[in-house]
Design an enzyme around this catalytic site. Structure first.
Site, PDB file in Angstrom:
ATOM      1  N   GLY A  67       0.819  -1.209   0.000  1.00 42.84           N
ATOM      2  CA  GLY A  67       0.000   0.000   0.000  1.00 42.84           C
ATOM      3  C   GLY A  67       0.846   1.249   0.000  1.00 42.84           C
TER       4      GLY A  67
ATOM      5  N   GLU B 142       0.222   1.323  -6.442  1.00 47.72           N
ATOM      6  CA  GLU B 142       1.122   0.847  -5.396  1.00 47.72           C
ATOM      7  C   GLU B 142       1.386  -0.656  -5.529  1.00 47.72           C
ATOM      8  OE1 GLU B 142       2.869   2.343  -3.219  1.00 47.72           O
ATOM      9  OE2 GLU B 142       2.078   4.370  -3.136  1.00 47.72           O
TER      10      GLU B 142
ATOM     11  N   GLU C 142       5.177  -1.874  -5.962  1.00 46.93           N
ATOM     12  CA  GLU C 142       5.787  -2.589  -4.838  1.00 46.93           C
ATOM     13  C   GLU C 142       5.898  -4.091  -5.044  1.00 46.93           C
ATOM     14  OE1 GLU C 142       3.667  -1.460  -1.307  1.00 46.93           O
ATOM     15  OE2 GLU C 142       4.413   0.595  -1.363  1.00 46.93           O
TER      16      GLU C 142
ATOM     17  N   PRO D 139      10.850   7.303  11.392  1.00 50.17           N
ATOM     18  CA  PRO D 139      12.278   7.386  11.717  1.00 50.17           C
ATOM     19  C   PRO D 139      12.941   8.701  11.312  1.00 50.17           C
ATOM     20  CG  PRO D 139      11.761   5.247  10.790  1.00 50.17           C
ATOM     21  CD  PRO D 139      10.524   6.070  10.649  1.00 50.17           C
TER      22      PRO D 139
ATOM     23  N   GLU E 167      11.444  -7.904   0.484  1.00 49.41           N
ATOM     24  CA  GLU E 167      11.008  -9.289   0.353  1.00 49.41           C
ATOM     25  C   GLU E 167       9.496  -9.320   0.205  1.00 49.41           C
ATOM     26  OE1 GLU E 167      11.516 -13.568   2.773  1.00 49.41           O
ATOM     27  OE2 GLU E 167      12.341 -11.703   3.593  1.00 49.41           O
TER      28      GLU E 167
END
Length: 348
Positions: free
Chosen positions: A235, A251, A255, A279, A309
């Site tokens: 997503g 997406e 992805e 982060p 992955e």
């Protein structure tokens, strides 16, 4: 990869306002550019400009076909593709057949006294004082309407207005700054664009999660390279003007490499529980719409940046450390639908 689009920039001003000089200097400053000058062409145009202004200034009465043909020729030349085309062009977006080609319009707002002085010095070097006087009589009686038309119609129709009393180098410097800023924003996605303005402050972000389910009723999860969790749903965030379904399809392709269809609405997550400190220091409340589908094609593809992955998991063997909002969507699917059931009518 798409070829870089040629940026078409139109420079407008009143007669004597400096648009030709600015166009010439700007063309020298920009890399891989070409300039086209309005006054280099013979156009079919209203016979009496003052009368044309008096009856409403319909810019579409002009026939600018020669200029449009040259512009089209430059834009369609794939062998010598230009980065920029600069137009010395007084109509901004007012001429319908031309406006679709223009990406950026600049109006050089030169005080009328300066423009008049420049025009006299430029056009009347070899003329008598009587010729100058006659020209000024025409200006005062009727011609001034043309200048006012540019100020009242072309100036507000332009994307940016620059003080024409500034030195040429200062005007060109401002235009280059506008171009650079535009290029910077065009290379940003929606989140980068917003963050450029608000920094790390908390904002609402709307996006989608997609549950891609295989024939064994396993769910495709992604181990992300840019997310503070090990595993999660496929997503992302909607781009400006993009529908939620379009976001999901885009997406999934970006992805996973998969083409998906047959999206079914699963539910939404939002509110305080969906707040996150990322982060990089960004703060956001995520408003997420969940979809699921069993209809997909293609081969799984890992870009090794956003996706590290990809793997199908059964509900009983889901990995740890999945985001809570993702887990809510997964639980909602497995607790509300039988294996293979795609009938979600009435489900909220």
């Amino acid at each position: 990869m798409d070829a870089k689009k040629t940026l078409v920039i139109a420079i407008a001003a009143v007669s004597g306002g400096g648009k030709t000089t600015v166009t010439t200097v700007l063309n020298k400053k920009l890399h891989n550019s070409k300039a086209l000058y309005f006054d280099d062409y013979e156009f079919d145009s209203p016979e009496d400009i003052c009368e044309w202004v008096e009856r409403g200034s319909d810019y579409n009465e002009w026939n600018l076909t020669p200029l449009i043909n040259d512009l089209n020729s430059l834009l369609s030349n794939s062998i010598e593709s230009l980065d920029y085309i600069i137009l010395d062009y007084p109509f901004a977006y007012k001429y319908d057949k031309m406006s679709k080609y223009i990406d950026l319009t600049i109006f050089i707002d030169t005080p009328l006294d300066i423009a008049m002085a420049r025009r006299i010095l430029r056009d009347f070097k070899e003329f008598s004082f009587e010729s100058i006087r006659q020209d000024l009589d025409v200006y005062l009686s009727r011609g001034r309407l043309g200048y006012l038309e540019a100020l009242n119609s072309i100036k507000p129709n332009s994307d940016f207005v620059i003080d024409g009393s500034l030195p040429v180098e200062a005007i060109v410097s401002q235009i280059l700054e506008i171009i650079n800023r535009r290029s910077k924003f065009e290379n940003m996605n929606y989140v980068e664009y917003i963050r450029d303005r608000v920094g790390h402050d908390a904002i609402n972000l709307t996006g989608v999660n997609i549950l891609i389910i295989n024939k064994n009723n396993q769910i495709l999860l992604q181990r992300r390279g840019t997310f503070p969790y090990k595993w999660g749903l496929v997503g992302g965030i909607t781009e400006l003007g993009e529908s939620l379904e379009e976001t999901a399809i885009r997406e999934a392709k970006e992805e996973t490499g998969l083409d998906i269809k047959g999206l079914r609405l699963l539910g939404t997550t939002s509110g305080e529980k969906c707040y996150m400190d990322l982060p990089n220091g960004d703060k956001a409340y995520f408003i997420t719409v969940g979809y699921f589908t069993k209809s997909f094609s293609g081969v799984l593809n890992i870009d090794d940046f956003e996706t590290k992955e990809l793997k199908f998991f059964s509900y009983e063997q889901l990995p740890d450390n999945i985001p809570n909002s993702h887990r809510v969507m997964i639980d909602k699917y497995y607790n509300n639908f039988e294996v293979g059931d795609l009938n979600v009518d009435g489900f909220r």
